[in-house]
Design a protein around this motif. Structure first.
Motif, mmCIF file in Angstrom:
data_model
loop_
_atom_site.group_PDB
_atom_site.id
_atom_site.type_symbol
_atom_site.label_atom_id
_atom_site.label_comp_id
_atom_site.label_asym_id
_atom_site.label_seq_id
_atom_site.Cartn_x
_atom_site.Cartn_y
_atom_site.Cartn_z
ATOM 1 N N PRO A 228 0.791 -1.239 0.000
ATOM 2 C CA PRO A 228 0.000 0.000 0.000
ATOM 3 C C PRO A 228 0.818 1.282 0.000
ATOM 4 O O PRO A 228 0.277 2.356 -0.285
ATOM 5 C CB PRO A 228 -0.819 -0.116 1.292
ATOM 6 N N ARG A 229 2.116 1.207 0.292
ATOM 7 C CA ARG A 229 2.913 2.439 0.353
ATOM 8 C C ARG A 229 3.829 2.599 -0.863
ATOM 9 O O ARG A 229 4.629 3.523 -0.898
ATOM 10 C CB ARG A 229 3.720 2.483 1.658
ATOM 11 N N ARG A 231 3.840 3.743 -4.630
ATOM 12 C CA ARG A 231 2.912 4.675 -5.281
ATOM 13 C C ARG A 231 2.947 4.657 -6.802
ATOM 14 O O ARG A 231 2.128 5.307 -7.445
ATOM 15 C CB ARG A 231 3.181 6.108 -4.794
ATOM 16 N N CYS A 249 -2.301 -3.392 -8.592
ATOM 17 C CA CYS A 249 -2.171 -1.933 -8.535
ATOM 18 C C CYS A 249 -3.535 -1.268 -8.398
ATOM 19 O O CYS A 249 -3.677 -0.246 -7.704
ATOM 20 C CB CYS A 249 -1.471 -1.425 -9.784
ATOM 21 N N LYS A 251 -6.097 -2.226 -6.797
ATOM 22 C CA LYS A 251 -6.598 -2.261 -5.425
ATOM 23 C C LYS A 251 -6.060 -1.089 -4.600
ATOM 24 O O LYS A 251 -6.719 -0.639 -3.662
ATOM 25 C CB LYS A 251 -6.214 -3.586 -4.774
ATOM 26 N N ASN A 252 -4.864 -0.623 -4.957
ATOM 27 C CA ASN A 252 -4.277 0.517 -4.246
ATOM 28 C C ASN A 252 -4.368 1.810 -5.054
ATOM 29 O O ASN A 252 -3.730 2.805 -4.687
ATOM 30 C CB ASN A 252 -2.808 0.214 -3.931
ATOM 31 N N MET A 254 -3.049 2.585 -7.844
ATOM 32 C CA MET A 254 -1.664 2.901 -8.162
ATOM 33 C C MET A 254 -1.451 2.952 -9.673
ATOM 34 O O MET A 254 -1.784 1.996 -10.378
ATOM 35 C CB MET A 254 -0.739 1.844 -7.559
#
Length: 496
Positions: A228-229, A231, A249, A251-252, A254
Motif C-alpha cells: 500500500p505504500r 505509489r 495496482c 486495489k491501491n 496505483m
C-alpha cells in the motif's frame, strides 16, 4: 547451422556476493534464510545463489526507501544527474565483467559494447529538464504554475531476457525523477541487476535509493504492487502476469506502465531489397535465441517473391552458429527447462497445424548439449495467419512465413494479432513506407532496418496487449512524476 561447445567456467566476479540482496544499502539474506539457485542455461551448472525474498523483505525494502526518499527528493536535480552520470561511468569501466555475468545467467553470446552506459547517460541528461509551466490567471496579483514532483517510493519488476539494460532503464528514470525504488529482478537472471546496484552505491547514490529484492514472482514479485505504500509501478513481462500486476495496482489505485509481449510482423513487399532484409530478419529472430519481446517472428511476404525469400532465409539460418556464452557464436540456449519445452511444443503445434518446417525444428544432437537448453533456429513456411504459431508469442527462435497478395492484405495480417509492439517494413517505395508506417498498429515501426534500430531516445512501448506507457525516451523521467498545480497570491493581497 553450426553447433559448437566446450566446458564453460563458473561465475566469479568482485561485483557479486553470494546469497545476498540489497536493502537500505546493506547486503542481506532473505528473512526466511532460503535461497534460489541461479543456473547456467548452457549446462545447468550452478552459477550462484540469491535470497528467496518474500513480503517481509519487500516491507524492509519499502521502509529503507521511505527513509531515503526525503533527502533524495530534495537533492537538486543537477546533483542527482551527476550521480547518474557517475553510475554510467562505472558501468562502462566494468563493462567486461557485467557482460560476462549477464552472458552466463542469460546464456547469450557477446553482443559487443554494452548499450547501458549510453542509455543511462541519456536519462541522466533529462534529470534537470523536469519542468513545470506557468499558467494564466484571472487577476494580476495571482501567480499560477505547475510543479512536477516524484511519487515517493516506487516499484519495478523486470524479466530475465535482458536484465542489465532493463534494470538501468527502469531504475535510472525512476530515481532521476527523485523517487526511491524497490526492484525485483527475475529469479532466473538476478545477478546483473545486483552487480549494477553495487556500482550505483559506489557511484555515490545514497543507501536506500535503490533496493533490490530477489525471489520468485508469486512471492517477492507479487508483494511489490500489492504494497500500500508503493505509489507507482513499472512492469516488463508477459501479458498474463501484467494483468495480475495491474489488478494488484488497481486495489491501491496505483498508476503503472506495462511493457508486455509482441508478435512483431516483418512486412516484405515485392520491391524489397532482400540482400539487406534477409540478414536483418534472421538476426532479429535469433538474437538472444528469440527471447526478445520485439523479435520479428512473422514474415509477411508478397507472393511474387515468396519462394526466393524462403530460400534465402533458410540459407541464412543455416549459417547461424549455436553454442554456450563463452564461444564466438550467434545464438545461445533458451533460459530454462520450462522455456525449452514451451518452444519445442510450439514447433510441434506448427507441424500439426499443417505448417512446413524448412530448416531447424529440433534439439541439437551431441553429448555436449545434453544438459543445455538448446534448440535449432527454425523456419516455418505455409503458415496461415490464424495458426497459433502466427498468433501467440513463442519467445524462441521460430520464424513463420505468411504469404499475401497485396499491400492491404499485408496490413490486415500484420494487425491481426492481439499484440502491437514493433513492426518492420521492407520496401523501396517511399509512398508505401509512409502508408505502412501509419497503418501498422505498433508502438515502433522500422522501415528498411532492424526492428527499433538506429534511433537515440526513441520512446519504447506497445499498442493493444503489448502494454501501455513508454520508456527510454525523453519523457521517461517525466512519467515517474506527478503534477501539482499551485495558485499563489502575495500575503498582503486581499480578495476583491
Amino acid at each position: 547451422m553450426t553447433i559448437t561447445s566446450d566446458t564453460p567456467t563458473s561465475i566469479d566476479s568482485d561485483l557479486l556476493v553470494d546469497g545476498v540482496q540489497l536493502i537500505g544499502g546493506d547486503w542481506v539474506a532473505s528473512s526466511s534464510g532460503q535461497t534460489i539457485d541461479v543456473i547456467n542455461p548452457a549446462n545447468r551448472t550452478l552459477l550462484a545463489q540469491v535470497p528467496r525474498g518474500n513480503a517481509e523483505d519487500v516491507e524492509a525494502a519499502v521502509q529503507a526507501a521511505e527513509k531515503a526518499f526525503p533527502a533524495w527528493r530534495d537533492l537538486n536535480a543537477t546533483a542527482r544527474g551527476r550521480l547518474l552520470f557517475r553510475w554510467a561511468d562505472l558501468i562502462e569501466e566494468n563493462a567486461a565483467a557485467l557482460d560476462e555475468i549477464e552472458r552466463q545467467e542469460v546464456g547469450r553470446p557477446s553482443w559487443g559494447p554494452l548499450g547501458s552506459p549510453g542509455q543511462l547517460r541519456f536519462i541522466a541528461g533529462q534529470t534537470d529538464k523536469v519542468q513545470g509551466v506557468s499558467l494564466p490567471t484571472y487577476s494580476p496579483d495571482t501567480l499560477g504554475f505547475t510543479l512536477r514532483e516524484p511519487f515517493g517510493v516506487v516499484g519495478g519488476i523486470i524479466p530475465w531476457n535482458a536484465p542489465g539494460p532493463m534494470f538501468v532503464t527502469e531504475v535510472g528514470a525512476a530515481i532521476a525523477a527523485g523517487n526511491t525504488i524497490v526492484m525485483k529482478p527475475a529469479e532466473d537472471a538476478p545477478l546483473t541487476p545486483l552487480a549494477l546496484a553495487k556500482l550505483a552505491l559506489q557511484a555515490g547514490i545514497p543507501a536506500g535509493v535503490i533496493n533490490v529484492v530477489t525471489g520468485y514472482g508469486h512471492e517477492a514479485g507479487a508483494a511489490i504492487p500489492a504494497h500500500p505504500r508503493i505509489r507507482r509501478m513499472g512492469f516488463t513481462g508477459s501479458p498474463q502476469t501484467g494483468a495480475l500486476v495491474m489488478a494488484a495496482c488497481a486495489k491501491n489505485l496505483m498508476p503503472l506502465h506495462l511493457e508486455l509481449g509482441g508478435k512483431s510482423p516483418q512486412v516484405v513487399l515485392d520491391d524489397a531489397a532482400l540482400d539487406a532484409a534477409v540478414p536483418s530478419m534472421v538476426s532479429g529472430i535469433t538474437l538472444n535465441t528469440g527471447q526478445i519481446c520485439a523479435a520479428g517472428s512473422r514474415v509477411i511476404v508478397h507472393r511474387s517473391i515468396h519462394a526466393e525469400l524462403v530460400d534465402r532465409l533458410a540459407a541464412q539460418m543455416q549459417t547461424v552458429t549455436v553454442g554456450p556464452w563463452h564461444q564466438p557464436v550467434n545464438m545461445g540456449p533458451l533460459i530454462n527447462e520450462k522455456q525449452h519445452q514451451r518452444v519445442l511444443s510450439y514447433i510441434e503445434l506448427g507441424k500439426e497445424a499443417g505448417a512446413e518446417i524448412v530448416t531447424g525444428g529440433v534439439v541439437p544432437v551431441g553429448e555436449a548439449y545434453g544438459n543445455g537448453f538448446f534448440v535449432q533456429p527454425t523456419l516455418f513456411d505455409k503458415v496461415d495467419p490464424g495458426m497459433r504459431i502466427a498468433q501467440e508469442e513463442i519467445f524462441g527462435p521460430v520464424l513463420s512465413v505468411i504469404v499475401v497478395d497485396d499491400e492491404q492484405e499485408a496490413i490486415e495480417v500484420a494487425n491481426s494479432t492481439e499484440y502491437g509492439l514493433v513492426a518492420s517494413v521492407w520496401t523501396q517505395d517511399v509512398g508505401r513506407a509512409v502508408r505502412m508506417s501509419r497503418a501498422l498498429q505498433a508502438g515502433q515501426v522500422a522501415v528498411n532496418n532492424a526492428l527499433g534500430a538506429g534511433v537515440i531516445g526513441g520512446p519504447f512501448g506497445g499498442y493493444k496487449n503489448s502494454g501501455f506507457g513508454r520508456t527510454m525516451g525523453a519523457d521517461s523521467v517525466l512519467d515517474w512524476t506527478q503534477i501539482k498545480t499551485v495558485s499563489m497570491r502575495g500575503a498582503a493581497s486581499q480578495a476583491r
